[in-house]
Design an enzyme around this catalytic site. Sequence first.
Site, mmCIF file in Angstrom:
data_model
loop_
_atom_site.group_PDB
_atom_site.id
_atom_site.type_symbol
_atom_site.label_atom_id
_atom_site.label_comp_id
_atom_site.label_asym_id
_atom_site.label_seq_id
_atom_site.Cartn_x
_atom_site.Cartn_y
_atom_site.Cartn_z
ATOM 1 C CE LYS A 62 -0.739 0.281 5.018
ATOM 2 N NZ LYS A 62 -1.745 0.478 6.052
ATOM 3 C CE1 TYR B 62 14.611 31.002 4.933
ATOM 4 C CE2 TYR B 62 14.477 28.640 4.609
ATOM 5 C CZ TYR B 62 14.394 29.924 4.110
ATOM 6 O OH TYR B 62 14.082 30.124 2.800
HETATM 7 C C1 LIG Z 1 -3.759 -4.121 7.812
HETATM 8 C C2 LIG Z 1 -2.272 -4.188 7.703
HETATM 9 N N1 LIG Z 1 -1.675 -5.392 7.618
HETATM 10 C C3 LIG Z 1 -0.338 -5.507 7.532
HETATM 11 C C4 LIG Z 1 0.483 -4.380 7.534
HETATM 12 C C5 LIG Z 1 1.966 -4.563 7.428
HETATM 13 O O1 LIG Z 1 2.612 -4.151 8.606
HETATM 14 P P1 LIG Z 1 4.218 -4.119 8.707
HETATM 15 O O2 LIG Z 1 4.685 -3.061 7.784
HETATM 16 O O3 LIG Z 1 4.457 -3.774 10.140
HETATM 17 O O4 LIG Z 1 4.699 -5.471 8.338
HETATM 18 C C6 LIG Z 1 -0.105 -3.119 7.626
HETATM 19 C C7 LIG Z 1 0.741 -1.918 7.669
HETATM 20 O O5 LIG Z 1 0.451 -0.889 8.162
HETATM 21 C C8 LIG Z 1 -1.522 -3.013 7.714
HETATM 22 O O6 LIG Z 1 -2.133 -1.820 7.818
#
Ligand SMILES: Cc1ncc(COP(=O)(O)O)c(C=O)c1O
Length: 361
Positions: free
Chosen positions: A38, A254
Amino acid sequence: MAVSHRVWCTISLPALRSNLRAIRRSCPRGTHILAVVKDNAYGHGLIPVARTLAQAGCEEFGVACAAEGEELRGAGIRNPILLLGSTLPSEFSVALQHRLTITLSSMIEAHELARTARQSRKTALVQVKLDTGMNRLGARLPEFQKLVSFVAHHPHLDLIGTFTHLACADSDLAFTRRQLVQTSVLPKFLAHHWANTAAILHDLPFPKTHVRPGLGLYGINPLPRSRIKLQPVLSWKSKILLVRQVSQGETISYGATYRARQAMKVATVATGYAHGLPRSLSNQGHALVHGNLCPVLGRVTMDMTLLDVSQVPQSKRGDEVVWLGRSGKREHTATDMAREAGTIPWEIFTRLSPNLPRIIS
Ligand SMILES: Cc1ncc(COP(=O)(O)O)c(C=O)c1O
């Protein structure tokens, strides 16, 4: 690398494949890996990452929303794709058209989806999510059971799995165990899953059907240590634009928040918060120049940042600066940068500007 780049990332596909193999070795045989890609594969680039993982045998993918799922389908990815977020009614038709699996957390969503699926004479693929303590998505009991039964009996909904998400797998094992106790209600005859990277690396019990690693695939271990060897996939580099001598008592950047305690050599580097460098690294961060860890001086600015290169006398205009990755014998990781910035490696990666070139190696 095109010579015109002044700030860029490199993505190591061999490292990505190696991390997939390492994670697979730590799961029981036959476990499906649902790679969490994602948010542009945690900033690494959705399509090259997903294609590489699919070619290397990764079975399934998890994305944030239908638009990301559509992008994967457009790139020829045919594997199951789970929409990890809540899908809005305006996104249902894309999800149905591309056979994307929709996560349901409430009867409201279930009724909306059932209506759209019936009207379009399609069957929606569904996974029902149980809330075991995260309070973000997922239904609590008894709504979870009502949802499972509704989806299982609806002619336009196809229940293919259930899952939950762990809130503290990298920080609080007692909390995690309380969450795991609640997973006994997930139907065992369907796919069911909860293991993120930390749960996999902790050897916490998880079902053999699926695991959902994200961070570990990108080569970052969320635990202080584990027996698994992971390799960072992304390096982030830039160039020195100018080098100057600054006298004792002069201030830098800055707000004049840094005052030189002695004469020093300062490099102006072509990276700033517009590229994703956290502004909280002002007077806190580090980057590597010729294998030396050089402190950030003063405030990070929009597209330039100042580094103390006094210990690197050979540094000059045009030299490479490594924000994340290796230089000589040293490495600066997303975990290091996150610690300096007061954040987490997930945020370091996902705030990298999508405009930065990602050079595949
Ligand atoms: C629903 C879900 N599953 C799995 C993961 C994977 O987690 P990780 O990056 O800690 O392995 C995420 C990441 O945020 C998530 O939102």
